[in-house]
Design a protein around this motif. Sequence first.
Motif, PDB file in Angstrom:
ATOM      1  N   ARG A 153      36.328  40.995  33.832  1.00 34.95           N
ATOM      2  CA  ARG A 153      37.771  41.185  33.995  1.00 34.95           C
ATOM      3  C   ARG A 153      38.333  42.142  32.945  1.00 34.95           C
ATOM      4  NH1 ARG A 153      40.443  35.658  36.378  1.00 34.95           N
ATOM      5  NH2 ARG A 153      39.106  35.582  38.213  1.00 34.95           N
ATOM      6  N   LYS A 207      36.207  30.177  44.974  1.00 41.70           N
ATOM      7  CA  LYS A 207      35.370  31.332  45.341  1.00 41.70           C
ATOM      8  C   LYS A 207      34.932  32.106  44.090  1.00 41.70           C
ATOM      9  CE  LYS A 207      35.463  35.405  48.317  1.00 41.70           C
ATOM     10  NZ  LYS A 207      36.238  36.181  49.284  1.00 41.70           N
ATOM     11  N   GLU A 208      35.863  32.300  43.150  1.00 40.84           N
ATOM     12  CA  GLU A 208      35.530  33.007  41.913  1.00 40.84           C
ATOM     13  C   GLU A 208      34.532  32.201  41.074  1.00 40.84           C
ATOM     14  OE1 GLU A 208      39.714  35.455  41.194  1.00 40.84           O
ATOM     15  OE2 GLU A 208      39.551  33.364  40.541  1.00 40.84           O
ATOM     16  N   VAL A 223      32.356  36.461  32.920  1.00 35.77           N
ATOM     17  CA  VAL A 223      33.535  36.668  33.775  1.00 35.77           C
ATOM     18  C   VAL A 223      34.634  37.350  32.962  1.00 35.77           C
ATOM     19  CG1 VAL A 223      35.331  35.561  35.158  1.00 35.77           C
ATOM     20  CG2 VAL A 223      33.007  34.684  35.211  1.00 35.77           C
ATOM     21  N   LEU A 278      40.299  30.109  37.645  1.00 30.70           N
ATOM     22  CA  LEU A 278      39.388  30.667  38.643  1.00 30.70           C
ATOM     23  C   LEU A 278      39.548  29.898  39.937  1.00 30.70           C
ATOM     24  CD1 LEU A 278      36.009  31.009  36.677  1.00 30.70           C
ATOM     25  CD2 LEU A 278      37.552  32.857  37.318  1.00 30.70           C
ATOM     26  N   THR A 279      39.529  30.604  41.041  1.00 32.57           N
ATOM     27  CA  THR A 279      39.524  29.940  42.335  1.00 32.57           C
ATOM     28  C   THR A 279      38.118  29.398  42.587  1.00 32.57           C
ATOM     29  OG1 THR A 279      38.847  31.912  43.552  1.00 32.57           O
ATOM     30  CG2 THR A 279      41.243  31.584  43.226  1.00 32.57           C
ATOM     31  N   ALA A 335      44.747  38.896  35.642  1.00 34.45           N
ATOM     32  CA  ALA A 335      43.597  38.050  35.985  1.00 34.45           C
ATOM     33  C   ALA A 335      42.803  37.711  34.716  1.00 34.45           C
ATOM     34  CB  ALA A 335      42.705  38.749  37.004  1.00 34.45           C
ATOM     35  N   ALA A 378      31.112  32.629  42.562  1.00 29.57           N
ATOM     36  CA  ALA A 378      30.563  33.959  42.272  1.00 29.57           C
ATOM     37  C   ALA A 378      30.104  34.079  40.818  1.00 29.57           C
ATOM     38  CB  ALA A 378      31.601  35.028  42.583  1.00 29.57           C
ATOM     39  N   ALA A 379      30.743  33.340  39.918  1.00 29.29           N
ATOM     40  CA  ALA A 379      30.434  33.423  38.492  1.00 29.29           C
ATOM     41  C   ALA A 379      29.350  32.428  38.068  1.00 29.29           C
ATOM     42  CB  ALA A 379      31.703  33.174  37.686  1.00 29.29           C
TER      43      ALA A 379
END
Length: 130
Positions: free
Chosen positions: A100, A75-76, A96, A72-73, A124, A79-80
């Motif tokens: 996905r 940013k991800e 998550v 995960l970045t 992903a 968000a999670a």
Amino acid sequence: MISRRSVALALTIAVLSGPAWAASGNAVKMFDTDNDVTLDLAEVKKAAAALFAKLDPDHDGTLDARELRGRLTAKELAAADPDRDGTLTLDEYLAVVEQRFNAANPDKDGTLDAKELNSRAGRALLRLLR
């Protein structure tokens, strides 16, 4: 029964598609506990939960950015992370995974085949399982 033509077509696709298709096919083999040549959400969540345990060497029940590296970045992760503590619990991680999975399942049949796993959304998802 699988016809010879179907097998030949699958082999042709594998050869022409190269390593990415082969990798998604290997993922199916690796996580397909009912041997139906697809992955359902339960199989994917089981694999994700097992990986979560391996990624949590300090056994604190959460994964931080370092433990999630490459999956995960930042940013991800943000968000999670609904409680904004900079980590994911198993439930947050599986949420998550489910998002996905659903993104990689455009036909909404509840299963992912090698072709769907080779899509952008499928790749992903696979990052969360490896």
